[in-house]
Design a protein around this motif. Sequence first.
Motif, PDB file in Angstrom:
ATOM      1  N   TRP A 101      -8.345   5.384   6.384  1.00 38.57           N
ATOM      2  CA  TRP A 101      -7.621   6.556   7.479  1.00 38.57           C
ATOM      3  C   TRP A 101      -7.558   5.910   8.880  1.00 38.57           C
ATOM      4  N   TRP A 153      -0.104  11.292  -4.337  1.00 37.61           N
ATOM      5  CA  TRP A 153       0.431  11.122  -2.969  1.00 37.61           C
ATOM      6  C   TRP A 153       0.038  12.083  -1.995  1.00 37.61           C
ATOM      7  N   ALA A 203      -2.853   7.555   6.239  1.00 39.88           N
ATOM      8  CA  ALA A 203      -3.782   7.104   5.642  1.00 39.88           C
ATOM      9  C   ALA A 203      -3.050   6.104   4.259  1.00 39.88           C
ATOM     10  N   ILE A 255      -3.425   3.754  -5.170  1.00 42.20           N
ATOM     11  CA  ILE A 255      -2.886   5.496  -5.718  1.00 42.20           C
ATOM     12  C   ILE A 255      -1.857   5.396  -6.506  1.00 42.20           C
ATOM     13  N   TYR A 315       0.775  -1.324   0.127  1.00 48.52           N
ATOM     14  CA  TYR A 315       0.145  -0.086  -0.165  1.00 48.52           C
ATOM     15  C   TYR A 315       0.967   1.165  -0.033  1.00 48.52           C
ATOM     16  N   ASP A 350      -3.759   3.335   0.698  1.00 50.96           N
ATOM     17  CA  ASP A 350      -4.427   2.971  -0.291  1.00 50.96           C
ATOM     18  C   ASP A 350      -3.687   2.004  -1.276  1.00 50.96           C
ATOM     19  N   TYR A 368      -6.925   8.707  -0.917  1.00 50.00           N
ATOM     20  CA  TYR A 368      -6.526   7.626   0.083  1.00 50.00           C
ATOM     21  C   TYR A 368      -7.853   7.004   0.488  1.00 50.00           C
TER      22      TYR A 368
END
Length: 125
Positions: free
Chosen positions: A115, A106, A96, A101, A31, A98, A112
């Motif tokens: 959280w 970024w 956060a 992404i 991630y 993702d 994202y």
Amino acid sequence: VQLQASGGGLVQAGGSLSLSCAASVRTFGRYAVGWFRQAPGKDRESVAAFSRTGYIPLYADSVKGRFTISRDSAKNTVYLQMNSLKPEDTAVYYCAADGRIILGMWATPSAYAYWGQGTQVTVSS
């Protein structure tokens, strides 16, 4: 994905704090992970991040040379070491993550999906 941010507190200007962001997934290393902060009355802004691939550290200009992002994949945790803290660093800090992404996004909070709950950092002058 659940994220748990910790490590905030009160410190004098010039001091240091270390934040941690622990994830509930074993594949956390895949991630992109970002640290953001939000001061009262201000928008949430990016601080630092790791890209989704290559473990490239990325920093906002305001923290370059003072903050360091790192990760421990075995512990599914990302850290933010904050040195030479200034009163203007006072904010709630969020991590956060993702899994999709792209590098150019970024610094964009809306990019994202996951959280953490935020941790307060207060720097006194």
